[in-house]
Every structure is written in structure tokens, then in C-alpha cells.
Scaffold this active site. Structure first.
Site, PDB file in Angstrom:
ATOM      1  N   ASN A 108      19.869  13.953  57.952  1.00 25.48           N
ATOM      2  CA  ASN A 108      20.111  12.611  58.393  1.00 25.48           C
ATOM      3  C   ASN A 108      19.767  11.602  57.617  1.00 25.48           C
ATOM      4  O   ASN A 108      18.605  11.694  57.101  1.00 25.48           O
ATOM      5  CB  ASN A 108      19.875  12.341  59.937  1.00 25.48           C
ATOM      6  CG  ASN A 108      20.588  13.516  60.839  1.00 25.48           C
ATOM      7  OD1 ASN A 108      21.539  14.287  60.548  1.00 25.48           O
ATOM      8  ND2 ASN A 108      20.145  13.603  62.026  1.00 25.48           N
ATOM      9  N   VAL A 109      20.706  10.639  57.292  1.00 29.13           N
ATOM     10  CA  VAL A 109      20.313   9.525  56.691  1.00 29.13           C
ATOM     11  C   VAL A 109      19.825   8.249  57.174  1.00 29.13           C
ATOM     12  O   VAL A 109      19.612   7.293  56.713  1.00 29.13           O
ATOM     13  CB  VAL A 109      21.322   9.249  55.449  1.00 29.13           C
ATOM     14  CG1 VAL A 109      21.630  10.439  54.696  1.00 29.13           C
ATOM     15  CG2 VAL A 109      22.735   8.856  56.043  1.00 29.13           C
ATOM     16  N   HIS A 125      18.658  14.672  52.475  1.00 26.88           N
ATOM     17  CA  HIS A 125      19.999  13.985  51.912  1.00 26.88           C
ATOM     18  C   HIS A 125      19.813  12.518  51.879  1.00 26.88           C
ATOM     19  O   HIS A 125      20.833  11.821  51.737  1.00 26.88           O
ATOM     20  CB  HIS A 125      20.914  13.930  53.032  1.00 26.88           C
ATOM     21  CG  HIS A 125      21.623  15.573  52.985  1.00 26.88           C
ATOM     22  ND1 HIS A 125      22.403  16.147  54.156  1.00 26.88           N
ATOM     23  CD2 HIS A 125      21.443  16.719  52.226  1.00 26.88           C
ATOM     24  CE1 HIS A 125      22.884  17.461  53.743  1.00 26.88           C
ATOM     25  NE2 HIS A 125      22.070  17.919  52.479  1.00 26.88           N
ATOM     26  N   CYS A 136      18.401   1.567  35.914  1.00 27.50           N
ATOM     27  CA  CYS A 136      17.040   1.654  35.690  1.00 27.50           C
ATOM     28  C   CYS A 136      16.383   2.990  36.665  1.00 27.50           C
ATOM     29  O   CYS A 136      15.198   3.301  36.266  1.00 27.50           O
ATOM     30  CB  CYS A 136      15.903   0.638  35.764  1.00 27.50           C
ATOM     31  SG  CYS A 136      15.752  -0.117  37.621  1.00 27.50           S
ATOM     32  N   CYS A 156      16.662  -5.185  36.985  1.00 27.20           N
ATOM     33  CA  CYS A 156      17.401  -4.989  35.701  1.00 27.20           C
ATOM     34  C   CYS A 156      18.962  -5.526  35.916  1.00 27.20           C
ATOM     35  O   CYS A 156      19.846  -5.447  34.755  1.00 27.20           O
ATOM     36  CB  CYS A 156      17.376  -3.708  34.926  1.00 27.20           C
ATOM     37  SG  CYS A 156      18.432  -2.529  35.996  1.00 27.20           S
ATOM     38  N   GLY A 193      21.199  20.390  66.210  1.00 28.00           N
ATOM     39  CA  GLY A 193      22.250  19.465  65.872  1.00 28.00           C
ATOM     40  C   GLY A 193      22.805  19.557  64.699  1.00 28.00           C
ATOM     41  O   GLY A 193      23.293  18.637  64.130  1.00 28.00           O
ATOM     42  N   THR A 194      23.035  20.644  63.813  1.00 24.39           N
ATOM     43  CA  THR A 194      23.602  20.952  62.672  1.00 24.39           C
ATOM     44  C   THR A 194      24.801  22.051  62.800  1.00 24.39           C
ATOM     45  O   THR A 194      24.431  23.064  63.408  1.00 24.39           O
ATOM     46  CB  THR A 194      22.720  21.185  61.375  1.00 24.39           C
ATOM     47  OG1 THR A 194      23.447  21.219  60.390  1.00 24.39           O
ATOM     48  CG2 THR A 194      21.932  22.394  61.964  1.00 24.39           C
ATOM     49  N   SER A 195      26.024  21.791  62.124  1.00 29.78           N
ATOM     50  CA  SER A 195      26.945  22.789  62.085  1.00 29.78           C
ATOM     51  C   SER A 195      26.450  23.992  61.174  1.00 29.78           C
ATOM     52  O   SER A 195      27.135  25.127  61.179  1.00 29.78           O
ATOM     53  CB  SER A 195      28.167  22.063  61.468  1.00 29.78           C
ATOM     54  OG  SER A 195      28.046  21.499  60.232  1.00 29.78           O
ATOM     55  N   ASN A 219      21.947  23.500  70.189  1.00 30.40           N
ATOM     56  CA  ASN A 219      23.349  22.654  69.904  1.00 30.40           C
ATOM     57  C   ASN A 219      24.264  22.726  71.089  1.00 30.40           C
ATOM     58  O   ASN A 219      24.043  23.664  71.933  1.00 30.40           O
ATOM     59  CB  ASN A 219      23.846  23.714  68.662  1.00 30.40           C
ATOM     60  CG  ASN A 219      25.074  22.703  67.910  1.00 30.40           C
ATOM     61  OD1 ASN A 219      25.974  22.273  68.514  1.00 30.40           O
ATOM     62  ND2 ASN A 219      24.769  22.820  66.554  1.00 30.40           N
TER      63      ASN A 219
HETATM   64  P1  OAD Z   1      28.205  17.925  61.732  1.00 26.40           P
HETATM   65  O1  OAD Z   1      28.750  17.012  62.044  1.00 26.40           O
HETATM   66  O2  OAD Z   1      28.508  18.974  60.445  1.00 26.40           O
HETATM   67  O3  OAD Z   1      27.489  18.888  62.802  1.00 26.40           O
HETATM   68  C1  OAD Z   1      26.932  18.286  64.085  1.00 26.40           C
HETATM   69  C2  OAD Z   1      26.508  19.447  64.822  1.00 26.40           C
HETATM   70  O4  OAD Z   1      25.794  18.570  65.964  1.00 26.40           O
HETATM   71  C3  OAD Z   1      27.572  20.169  65.498  1.00 26.40           C
HETATM   72  O5  OAD Z   1      27.298  21.507  65.434  1.00 26.40           O
HETATM   73  C4  OAD Z   1      27.695  19.737  66.861  1.00 26.40           C
HETATM   74  O6  OAD Z   1      28.013  20.879  67.814  1.00 26.40           O
HETATM   75  C5  OAD Z   1      26.366  19.497  67.273  1.00 26.40           C
HETATM   76  N1  OAD Z   1      26.031  18.483  68.329  1.00 26.40           N
HETATM   77  C6  OAD Z   1      26.800  17.502  68.694  1.00 26.40           C
HETATM   78  N2  OAD Z   1      26.100  16.429  69.626  1.00 26.40           N
HETATM   79  C7  OAD Z   1      25.055  17.361  69.756  1.00 26.40           C
HETATM   80  C8  OAD Z   1      23.938  16.944  70.678  1.00 26.40           C
HETATM   81  N3  OAD Z   1      24.116  15.813  71.527  1.00 26.40           N
HETATM   82  N4  OAD Z   1      23.094  17.790  70.764  1.00 26.40           N
HETATM   83  C9  OAD Z   1      22.891  18.946  70.005  1.00 26.40           C
HETATM   84  N5  OAD Z   1      23.900  19.190  68.997  1.00 26.40           N
HETATM   85  C10 OAD Z   1      25.088  18.485  69.040  1.00 26.40           C
HETATM   86  O7  OAD Z   1      26.729  17.416  60.921  1.00 26.40           O
HETATM   87  P2  OAD Z   1      25.572  18.166  60.014  1.00 26.40           P
HETATM   88  O8  OAD Z   1      25.582  19.502  60.222  1.00 26.40           O
HETATM   89  O9  OAD Z   1      24.195  17.196  59.838  1.00 26.40           O
HETATM   90  O10 OAD Z   1      26.189  15.315  54.232  1.00 26.40           O
HETATM   91  O11 OAD Z   1      26.295  18.015  58.671  1.00 26.40           O
HETATM   92  C11 OAD Z   1      25.671  18.334  57.466  1.00 26.40           C
HETATM   93  C12 OAD Z   1      25.962  17.324  56.314  1.00 26.40           C
HETATM   94  O12 OAD Z   1      27.121  17.236  56.000  1.00 26.40           O
HETATM   95  C13 OAD Z   1      25.559  15.808  56.428  1.00 26.40           C
HETATM   96  O13 OAD Z   1      24.331  15.650  56.038  1.00 26.40           O
HETATM   97  C14 OAD Z   1      26.567  14.958  55.780  1.00 26.40           C
HETATM   98  C15 OAD Z   1      27.868  15.743  56.024  1.00 26.40           C
HETATM   99  O14 OAD Z   1      28.733  15.936  55.299  1.00 26.40           O
HETATM  100  C16 OAD Z   1      26.523  14.766  53.202  1.00 26.40           C
HETATM  101  O15 OAD Z   1      27.097  13.493  53.539  1.00 26.40           O
HETATM  102  C17 OAD Z   1      26.092  15.052  51.731  1.00 26.40           C
END
Ligand code: OAD
Length: 250
Positions: A108-109, A125, A136, A156, A193-195, A219
Site C-alpha cells: 500500500n502507498v 510499492h 536530479c 533543480c 487483504g491482498t489478491s 481476506n
Molecule cells: P487488490 O485490490 O488486488 O486486492 C485487494 C484484496 O483485499 C482482495 O483480495 C479482497 O478480497 C481483499 N479485501 C477487501 N476488503 C477486505 C477487508 N475488509 N479485509 C480483508 N481483505 C479484504 O489489492 P492488492 O492485492 O493490494 O500496485 O493489489 C496489489 C497491487 O496491485 C497494488 O499495490 C497496486 C495494484 O495494481 C500498483 O499500483 C503497482
């Protein structure tokens, strides 16, 4: 938010693992910030359903139309600026206090882990609150909101860009190396919380498992990692994480 029943057997098993372990790691994604009101990327209301990553989150898009990219980042900065850490972020900050060997790796950013009090954080990220000069290379925090349509470097006068990783770009090599080392040494790895589809972050859990860690997924839905995790806790991280750290003392 409605109460989701959390499998009590798994909950107790993971609580025990955390109590017995000194080296704990977590990988977080957009889902942990969803309960703070920050949109995720995928899923029904995800950002990538409404916007094209190719137009907004690639170096080519920025070279083509930096004003459009900055407009989108200024919008996201204003949206995130109003958000507060939720109980999931706060639980991970408390976990770090209880286990100084805890390291948090985040995709997360939004900076919400730092706002919650976490300190041992690898923002692989980047951060939406940092800007980087294309000329620069100077990088600094800047919370001005909104930034000018084409913000300039105070050193710069070069064009600034958000200090985030875009599609097609490499992650900072030392952060990446540190993250794989954390994963390899972890006794417990929480994947929250990541896909679990964006590389190389998605490989961190697999690295941890190969090296013997107990891998726990938190998740609201199943992911490609679910079948490989030792424990899968299904529900919102803002409900599950505070439960996981109950009774954890230093
Ligand atoms: P995603 O949007 O791909 O996935 C979010 C995940 O969070 C999914 O698996 C949801 O099921 C889950 N989720 C949603 N609400 C939740 C909750 N309340 N509790 C637990 N889980 C929950 O986001 P990321 O996996 O973070 O990169 O995506 C990875 C990267 O893809 C990001 O950093 C970004 C994106 O494109 C860049 O921008 C380079």
C-alpha cells in the site's frame, strides 16, 4: 459493520502460533485499508474497474500526459488524506510493540500503517506522500494538497513524479531483498487483504512457506494463495486482526 463469524478453531491455532513466535512478518495489500474507506484495485468497486492502469500508472502514461497522471494522484491524495487507520492497522502496530522482531511489508502507498504507529515497515510499492524528481532523482515527503498540476523540484526545477512503483517498473532492489529475507526468516507470515496476484509481492508468501513459516491468510474472499496457506481466516481484517493479537504480551 455486521459481525462475521470467524472459525474459532483456526483463530485459536493462529493465536497460539503468534504467542510462540518471535519472528513474525506480515504482507498487506489494499484490503487492509478498505475499512478505512480507501478503494481497492480489483473487485467490484476496484479502481482498475473505473480507470485504466495503462493511462495512469505506467512510466509511458506519465511521459505521454503527466498532467493527467498528476490529476489522478492529486485526487487519490485528497481522498486518502481524510482517511484514518482502522482496527486492522492498529492491531498490526500493537503486534510490533509486543514482538519487536515483527516486520510489516506493505504493497500500500497510503501511509496508513505509519499513521497507525507501525515503524518497522517496508513500503515496497512506495508512498503516495513522497515525490521524486525526474532530473536530479531527489526524493522527499510532500503532503501539500493538491500539488500543482505539474509540480517542480525545489532543488533543480525538474518535473516531479509520485514516488510509487508503476506497472512495468522494478521495485527498489534493497527493499525487495530485505522483504525476501524477512519472509525467509519468518516463523509466522500473515498475508492480509491482498489478491496475491501482483508480483513480486505475491512470491513473498511462497518464499516464507518454503522456508518453513506458518502462513496465515486473512481476506474476505479466497485467493490463489488460499490453497497453499496453513490457515485461512475469512472475514474483514479490521475484525480478525484485533482478535488475533488478543492476549499477546511482550
Ligand atoms: P487488490 O485490490 O488486488 O486486492 C485487494 C484484496 O483485499 C482482495 O483480495 C479482497 O478480497 C481483499 N479485501 C477487501 N476488503 C477486505 C477487508 N475488509 N479485509 C480483508 N481483505 C479484504 O489489492 P492488492 O492485492 O493490494 O500496485 O493489489 C496489489 C497491487 O496491485 C497494488 O499495490 C497496486 C495494484 O495494481 C500498483 O499500483 C503497482
Amino acid at each position: 459493520m455486521s459481525e462475521t463469524p470467524i472459525d474459532p478453531t483456526w483463530l485459536a491455532a493462529v493465536q497460539d502460533k503468534l504467542k510462540q513466535s518471535a519472528r513474525i512478518a506480515a504482507l498487506t495489500g489494499a484490503g487492509i485499508s478498505a475499512e478505512s474507506g480507501v478503494p481497492t484495485f480489483r473487485g467490484a468497486d476496484g479502481l482498475w474497474k473505473k480507470y485504466r492502469a495503462e493511462d495512469l500508472a505506467t512510466p509511458e502514461a506519465f511521459a505521454r500526459n503527466p498532467e493527467l497522471v498528476w490529476e489522478w494522484y492529486n485526487w487519490r491524495r485528497s481522498l486518502i488524506a481524510e482517511k484514518k487507520p482502522n482496527p486492522g492497522h492498529l492491531a498490526l502496530a500493537a503486534l510490533e510493540k509486543a514482538r519487536p522482531g515483527f516486520t510489516l511489508i506493505t504493497q500500500n502507498v497510503d501511509g496508513l500503517h505509519l499513521s497507525a504507529g507501525s515503524r518497522n515497515v517496508l513500503e515496497i510499492h512506495g508512498s503516495i506522500w513522497r515525490v521524486r524528481c525526474l532530473d536530479c532523482g531527489g526524493c522527499r515527503e510532500d503532503r501539500t494538497n493538491p500539488l500543482p498540476p505539474l509540480p517542480r523540484c525545489p532543488q533543480c526545477n525538474g518535473l516531479l513524479r509520485p514516488d510509487v512503483v508503476w506497472f512495468g517498473e522494478s521495485l527498489n532492489p534493497s527493499l525487495l531483498e530485505a522483504s525476501f529475507q524477512v519472509a525467509a526468516l519468518a516463523e509466522v507470515m500473515l498475508v492480509i487483504g491482498t489478491s496475491a496476484i501482483v508480483q513480486p509481492a505475491a512470491s513473498l508468501a511462497r518464499q516464507a512457506k518454503r522456508s518453513g513459516a506458518f502462513v496465515v491468510e486473512v481476506n474476505v474472499e479466497k485467493t490463489p494463495l488460499s490453497s497453499q496457506a496453513h490457515a485461512v481466516l475469512t472475514g474483514p481484517s479490521g475484525l480478525i486482526l484485533p482478535r488475533l493479537i488478543e492476549g499477546l504480551s511482550p
